[in-house]
Design an enzyme around this catalytic site. Sequence first.
Site, PDB file in Angstrom:
ATOM      1  N   GLU A   1       0.878  -1.158   0.000  1.00 32.04           N
ATOM      2  CA  GLU A   1       0.000   0.000   0.000  1.00 32.04           C
ATOM      3  C   GLU A   1       0.928   1.224   0.000  1.00 32.04           C
ATOM      4  O   GLU A   1       1.801   1.317   0.867  1.00 32.04           O
ATOM      5  CB  GLU A   1      -0.817  -0.046   1.302  1.00 32.04           C
ATOM      6  CG  GLU A   1      -2.096   0.697   1.265  1.00 32.04           C
ATOM      7  CD  GLU A   1      -2.826   0.559   2.619  1.00 32.04           C
ATOM      8  OE1 GLU A   1      -3.531   1.492   2.960  1.00 32.04           O
ATOM      9  OE2 GLU A   1      -2.647  -0.472   3.298  1.00 32.04           O
TER      10      GLU A   1
ATOM     11  N   LYS B   1       4.053   0.743   9.871  1.00 37.74           N
ATOM     12  CA  LYS B   1       4.219   2.002   9.135  1.00 37.74           C
ATOM     13  C   LYS B   1       3.723   3.164   9.978  1.00 37.74           C
ATOM     14  O   LYS B   1       4.283   4.250   9.932  1.00 37.74           O
ATOM     15  CB  LYS B   1       3.414   1.949   7.835  1.00 37.74           C
ATOM     16  CG  LYS B   1       4.110   1.215   6.716  1.00 37.74           C
ATOM     17  CD  LYS B   1       3.295   1.405   5.440  1.00 37.74           C
ATOM     18  CE  LYS B   1       3.316   0.150   4.608  1.00 37.74           C
ATOM     19  NZ  LYS B   1       2.130   0.023   3.772  1.00 37.74           N
TER      20      LYS B   1
ATOM     21  N   ARG C   1       4.475 -12.973   9.994  1.00 41.63           N
ATOM     22  CA  ARG C   1       5.150 -11.677   9.849  1.00 41.63           C
ATOM     23  C   ARG C   1       6.520 -11.730  10.472  1.00 41.63           C
ATOM     24  O   ARG C   1       6.744 -12.479  11.420  1.00 41.63           O
ATOM     25  CB  ARG C   1       4.392 -10.590  10.627  1.00 41.63           C
ATOM     26  CG  ARG C   1       3.099 -10.150  10.122  1.00 41.63           C
ATOM     27  CD  ARG C   1       2.511  -9.133  11.089  1.00 41.63           C
ATOM     28  NE  ARG C   1       3.048  -7.807  10.845  1.00 41.63           N
ATOM     29  CZ  ARG C   1       2.597  -7.006   9.886  1.00 41.63           C
ATOM     30  NH1 ARG C   1       1.630  -7.384   9.091  1.00 41.63           N
ATOM     31  NH2 ARG C   1       3.119  -5.817   9.719  1.00 41.63           N
TER      32      ARG C   1
HETATM   33  P1  ATP Z   1       2.134  -2.152   8.180  1.00 39.02           P
HETATM   34  O1  ATP Z   1       1.321  -3.005   9.084  1.00 39.02           O
HETATM   35  O2  ATP Z   1       3.520  -1.904   8.638  1.00 39.02           O
HETATM   36  O3  ATP Z   1       1.419  -0.912   7.755  1.00 39.02           O
HETATM   37  P2  ATP Z   1       1.195  -3.488   5.879  1.00 39.02           P
HETATM   38  O4  ATP Z   1       1.048  -4.946   5.971  1.00 39.02           O
HETATM   39  O5  ATP Z   1      -0.023  -2.663   5.982  1.00 39.02           O
HETATM   40  O6  ATP Z   1       2.329  -3.026   6.870  1.00 39.02           O
HETATM   41  P3  ATP Z   1       1.528  -3.364   3.069  1.00 39.02           P
HETATM   42  O7  ATP Z   1       2.073  -2.260   2.274  1.00 39.02           O
HETATM   43  O8  ATP Z   1       0.098  -3.682   2.929  1.00 39.02           O
HETATM   44  O9  ATP Z   1       1.934  -3.067   4.557  1.00 39.02           O
HETATM   45  O10 ATP Z   1       2.396  -4.672   2.876  1.00 39.02           O
HETATM   46  C1  ATP Z   1       2.760  -5.221   1.634  1.00 39.02           C
HETATM   47  C2  ATP Z   1       3.101  -6.673   1.855  1.00 39.02           C
HETATM   48  O11 ATP Z   1       4.143  -6.793   2.818  1.00 39.02           O
HETATM   49  C3  ATP Z   1       1.920  -7.455   2.385  1.00 39.02           C
HETATM   50  O12 ATP Z   1       1.820  -8.659   1.651  1.00 39.02           O
HETATM   51  C4  ATP Z   1       2.252  -7.710   3.818  1.00 39.02           C
HETATM   52  O13 ATP Z   1       1.707  -8.911   4.248  1.00 39.02           O
HETATM   53  C5  ATP Z   1       3.786  -7.733   3.790  1.00 39.02           C
HETATM   54  N1  ATP Z   1       4.335  -7.353   5.103  1.00 39.02           N
HETATM   55  C6  ATP Z   1       4.105  -6.223   5.791  1.00 39.02           C
HETATM   56  N2  ATP Z   1       4.712  -6.243   6.996  1.00 39.02           N
HETATM   57  C7  ATP Z   1       5.366  -7.430   7.065  1.00 39.02           C
HETATM   58  C8  ATP Z   1       6.194  -8.071   8.056  1.00 39.02           C
HETATM   59  N3  ATP Z   1       6.454  -7.473   9.214  1.00 39.02           N
HETATM   60  N4  ATP Z   1       6.692  -9.286   7.766  1.00 39.02           N
HETATM   61  C9  ATP Z   1       6.435  -9.877   6.589  1.00 39.02           C
HETATM   62  N5  ATP Z   1       5.681  -9.342   5.620  1.00 39.02           N
HETATM   63  C10 ATP Z   1       5.141  -8.132   5.852  1.00 39.02           C
HETATM   64 MG    MG Z   2      -1.666  -3.814   4.053  1.00 42.78          MG
HETATM   65 MG    MG Z   3      -0.872  -1.119   7.013  1.00 43.08          MG
END
Ligand code: ATP
Ligand code: MG
Ligand code: MG
Length: 569
Positions: free
Chosen positions: A32, A285, A275
């Site tokens: 995102e 984030k 994760r």
């Molecule tokens: P955050 O919770 O930090 O905002 P997010 O999951 O919302 O992270 P996205 O931009 O949606 O962030 O993530 C893109 C991809 O990265 C998704 O497939 C998500 O599952 C993966 N991802 C995000 N954080 C992690 C993590 N800590 N470990 C492994 N994969 C991750």
């Molecule tokens: Mg996400």
């Molecule tokens: Mg997020």
Amino acid sequence: AETARNDFIRQIVREDLASGKHTAIRTRFPPEPNGYLHIGHAKAICLDFGIAEEFGGTCNLRFDDTNPAKEDPAFVRAIQEDVRWLGFQWAELRHASDYFEVFYLAAEKLIRQGDAFVCDLSPEEVRQYRGTLTEPGRNSPFRDRSVEENLDLFRRMRAGEFPDGARTLRARIDMASGNINMRDPALYRIKHMPHPIAGDGWCIYPMYDIAHALGDAIEGITHSLCTLEFEDHRPLYDWCVDKVDLAGNPELLEPLRRKGYPIVAAKPRQIEFSRLNINYAVMSKRKLTQLVAEGLVDGWDDPRMYTLQGLRRRGYTPSALRLFVDRIGVSKQNSVIDFSVLEGALREDLDTAAPRRMAVIEPLRLVLANLPEGHEETLVFANHPKDESFGSRQVPFSRELWIERDDFAEVPPKGWKRLVPGGEARLRGAGIVRVDEVVKDADGGIVELRGWLDPESRPGMEGANRKVKGTIHWVSAPHAVAAEIRLYDRLFSVPDPDDESGGKTYRDYINPDSRRTVRGYVEPAAASAAPEQSFQFERLGYFVADRHDHRPERPVFNRSVSLRDTWAA
Ligand code: ATP
Ligand code: MG
Ligand code: MG
């Protein structure tokens, strides 16, 4: 290009290829664009791109830009840069917003099938109707609207007739489902806001679940890897894919064909993995954004940050991060990785990859009084003790040196192996020195040492082999280049900065010693480094020439990691 790695996801991929279920693997990384990527994303990137690469498949980079409120083109650029920096290349660059027209047609299809309805409940009422984990939900009073009425209302939602939040399009599944995600979840909401890419043509936006599932199906993603929190969304993901059935209804893809997109359309399978969590770090984030916004760090790429931009500036290399991801493995078991595993991967990578240099970070002058005034010579040093391919360099040596203040003690503690008054130590690659005189200022502070360089102990001489306890590093004072050296350490001083018990937040756990800037000296062959070049400064640790601030005439080095783990319990 088979791989030796063998986690549960790679096993599935291998079986799907062996059984002929798939002839080619397609994955995607779907960030995102609402922030910078962090070390957790590195794990996802290495899996999505790495698995595609290992099995001869392809991986798309798809921006999940379904929420126009949170997006920023700066993030979109930075994310692309980060993925490339890690060493990966996407097959196609896509945006979920590329598919808005397809999603819309799919939504109308769901309505016509009786699988979706327009609901007029307010967000608060939706919550009340939803039920709880132990109690089933109740049907919306709008659930049995006719197909005609639903189509009419949905088209008017799109036409902008209703204000934000007035209506939603909901899937018509099962309000009694044990899985709350299946209790008639929202598929579309009204939001009067232009989209940074799709423009101002839309005032309804698809929800994550339908956009993600259909985006995967459109791109023919075979294995859709995501983190465990989406496990409970998988039934809805499958529902969207099956009910819309893009592969069986190619007319839905017409808007994309018109735009010239290559279309694959296949049935994707979602697979969840745990994760990445690391102690001494925060990894959401939202919190990373707050650290920047509240001025607790110097920016997104502050070398103490857990963003890929920050790690890069700190001196983390793509190969160190890939080694780290390999080492932690993939499973469905949630766990917290010790920070030392990350630092260990960097040390291991730089030990083989970084040339050696000499630098002094807390300088004390040492005059070799038995050398003639103005004496200068050039010594030849190997750039790497274990790898001859690094070659050698010339290191200027002279009568006046900078040594580390820490390498001299007037009153040595037990077991001391370095310089003391009247004692000897080896000057790395130059000979053996004895301290004859300690010069002090009026307050008793040590300003200079005067010593004697044993002329029989110069490199190559028989006398160089005699035993002395310690070896210290040095830089020739007239040749040294003054440098700004930033000594970084972990940003948080506790293993779990997310722990909010006792009314504290991660802000209260910032390590006050996580950044210290000193004026030191480096040898000329370090000063002339290009930005982002890494070195081992002998005995001090691994350092990188700062990506933005380093200049050969004004060197700036960041400590990436110390030589040894000083945090071990
Ligand atoms: P955050 O919770 O930090 O905002 P997010 O999951 O919302 O992270 P996205 O931009 O949606 O962030 O993530 C893109 C991809 O990265 C998704 O497939 C998500 O599952 C993966 N991802 C995000 N954080 C992690 C993590 N800590 N470990 C492994 N994969 C991750
Ligand atoms: Mg996400
Ligand atoms: Mg997020």
